[in-house]
Design a protein around this motif. Structure first.
Motif, PDB file in Angstrom:
ATOM      1  N   GLY A  74       1.190   7.197  -8.628  1.00 59.75           N
ATOM      2  CA  GLY A  74       0.130   7.685  -7.759  1.00 59.75           C
ATOM      3  C   GLY A  74      -0.775   6.604  -7.200  1.00 59.75           C
ATOM      4  N   ARG A 121       2.603   4.428  -1.831  1.00 58.16           N
ATOM      5  CA  ARG A 121       2.263   5.164  -3.051  1.00 58.16           C
ATOM      6  C   ARG A 121       3.395   5.002  -4.060  1.00 58.16           C
ATOM      7  N   THR A 122       3.051   4.639  -5.274  1.00 57.47           N
ATOM      8  CA  THR A 122       4.042   4.506  -6.321  1.00 57.47           C
ATOM      9  C   THR A 122       4.198   5.836  -7.035  1.00 57.47           C
ATOM     10  N   GLU A 181      -1.551   2.780  -5.317  1.00 58.35           N
ATOM     11  CA  GLU A 181      -0.963   2.016  -4.217  1.00 58.35           C
ATOM     12  C   GLU A 181      -0.231   0.805  -4.773  1.00 58.35           C
ATOM     13  N   CYS A 222       0.792  -1.234   0.000  1.00 54.04           N
ATOM     14  CA  CYS A 222       0.000   0.000   0.000  1.00 54.04           C
ATOM     15  C   CYS A 222       0.823   1.282   0.000  1.00 54.04           C
TER      16      CYS A 222
END
Length: 92
Positions: A21, A17-18, A23, A15
């Motif tokens: 944008g 943030r990549t 998860e 979970c």
């Protein structure tokens, strides 16, 4: 479906943030993050682990207190010998 993939899909998710944008959908490790978003190590916690880390970072010992004390003793002995030689030459 293989048994391993069932377990991987049922694992808790990271979970984090990549960059896109969303998860991260990677399975979380015991620390709650996945292998890509696990973060930096917080270092050893046990005394044995701390001792091992100290030994691992040892490189040569030329700046250790014992080595520097030995060098000071040698330098003092050289100064004493030079003073004796100078005094002996002056008396002759």
């Amino acid at each position: 479906m293989a048994a391993g993939s069932r377990h991987a899909r049922s694992a808790p998710r990271c979970c984090a943030r990549t960059r896109s944008g969303f998860e991260c959908a990677g399975p979380a490790m015991p620390n709650g993050r996945c292998r890509m978003h696990g973060g930096a190590s917080t270092g050893p916690k046990t005394e044995a682990g701390k001792a091992k880390a100290r030994r691992a970072s040892w490189k040569h010992g030329r700046r250790s207190a014992a080595y520097l004390a030995t060098r000071r003793e040698i330098a003092q002995a050289v100064r004493d010998i030079r003073a004796l030689l100078k005094a002996a030459q002056a008396s002759t």
